[in-house]
Design a protein around this motif. Structure first.
Motif, short mmCIF file in Angstrom:
data_model
loop_
_atom_site.label_atom_id
_atom_site.label_comp_id
_atom_site.label_asym_id
_atom_site.label_seq_id
_atom_site.Cartn_x
_atom_site.Cartn_y
_atom_site.Cartn_z
N UNK A 18 0.88 -1.17 0.00
CA UNK A 18 0.00 0.00 0.00
C UNK A 18 0.92 1.22 0.00
N UNK A 19 0.65 2.16 -0.90
CA UNK A 19 1.52 3.33 -1.05
C UNK A 19 0.78 4.62 -0.75
N UNK A 20 1.48 5.55 -0.11
CA UNK A 20 1.02 6.93 0.00
C UNK A 20 2.07 7.75 -0.73
N UNK A 21 1.67 8.35 -1.84
CA UNK A 21 2.59 9.13 -2.67
C UNK A 21 2.31 10.60 -2.42
N UNK A 22 3.36 11.35 -2.08
CA UNK A 22 3.21 12.73 -1.62
C UNK A 22 4.23 13.63 -2.30
N UNK A 23 3.79 14.79 -2.81
CA UNK A 23 4.75 15.78 -3.27
C UNK A 23 5.09 16.68 -2.07
N UNK A 24 6.38 16.77 -1.77
CA UNK A 24 6.82 17.43 -0.54
C UNK A 24 7.63 18.69 -0.82
N UNK A 48 3.97 -3.81 7.95
CA UNK A 48 2.74 -4.46 7.49
C UNK A 48 2.54 -4.31 5.98
N UNK A 49 3.54 -3.74 5.28
CA UNK A 49 3.43 -3.60 3.83
C UNK A 49 3.02 -2.23 3.35
N UNK A 50 3.36 -1.19 4.09
CA UNK A 50 3.01 0.19 3.74
C UNK A 50 4.29 0.95 3.41
N UNK A 51 4.24 1.74 2.35
CA UNK A 51 5.36 2.60 1.99
C UNK A 51 4.86 4.01 1.70
N UNK A 52 5.68 4.97 2.05
CA UNK A 52 5.44 6.37 1.68
C UNK A 52 6.52 6.72 0.65
N UNK A 123 -3.33 7.74 -2.43
CA UNK A 123 -3.29 6.42 -1.79
C UNK A 123 -3.47 5.36 -2.88
N UNK A 124 -2.53 4.41 -2.92
CA UNK A 124 -2.49 3.38 -3.95
C UNK A 124 -2.58 2.01 -3.28
N UNK A 125 -3.44 1.14 -3.82
CA UNK A 125 -3.60 -0.18 -3.21
C UNK A 125 -2.49 -1.15 -3.65
#
Length: 154
Positions: A18-24, A48-52, A123-125
């Motif tokens: 699961x991804x959270x993609x953010x422009x910072x 648990x399989x989460x990446x930012x 948010x990407x599954x």
């Protein structure tokens, strides 16, 4: 894409996560709160399989003016980010990174597809589908329930 050190990174390595993609941006009024909360989410869900995936961008108020080396120093030292940070990109316009063209195509914004400011979040599954898009003012912790749902899904 290239990481903050200029190394090529295949986004396929994040398949099944699961991804959270953010422009910072380092010099934005939203910076401190977002990095603090992103760090909390990352620490809690990484195993648990989460990446930012953080993408520095200087298109909004010139709030990410530094070189990749300067950005890395700020992000790692001041904000203590441990999630992947990539090289500076553009998220809007003709030179927008292909990833951001895809994200905006999948989840348009409330007032058009363009990214409006720093810290827009996608948010990407686990299958690579863009599930939701959040405004820059949305607190990362407000997204936590959505992240938990995706992590629990097959």
């Amino acid at each position: 894409m290239q990481d903050i050190e200029g190394n090529d990174v295949s986004l396929s390595q994040f398949t099944g996560k699961v991804l959270l993609i953010v422009n910072v941006a380092s010099k934005c009024g939203l910076t401190h709160g977002n990095y603090k909360e992103l760090n909390i989410l990352y620490a809690k869900y990484k195993a648990k399989g989460f990446e930012i995936l953080a993408f520095p961008c200087n298109q909004f108020g010139s709030q990410e003016p530094g070189t990749d080396a300067e950005i890395k120093e700020t992000v790692c030292t001041t904000f203590k980010a441990e999630f992947p940070v990539f090289g500076k990109i553009e998220v809007n316009g003709n030179n927008a990174a292909p990833l951001y063209k895809f994200l905006k195509e999948q989840k348009g914004g409330l007032f058009g597809d363009s990214i409006k400011w720093n810290f827009a979040k996608f948010l990407v599954d686990k299958q690579g589908n863009v599930v939701d898009r959040y405004a820059p003012t949305t607190s990362p912790l407000e997204i936590e329930k959505d992240i938990e749902k995706l992590l629990a899904s097959a």
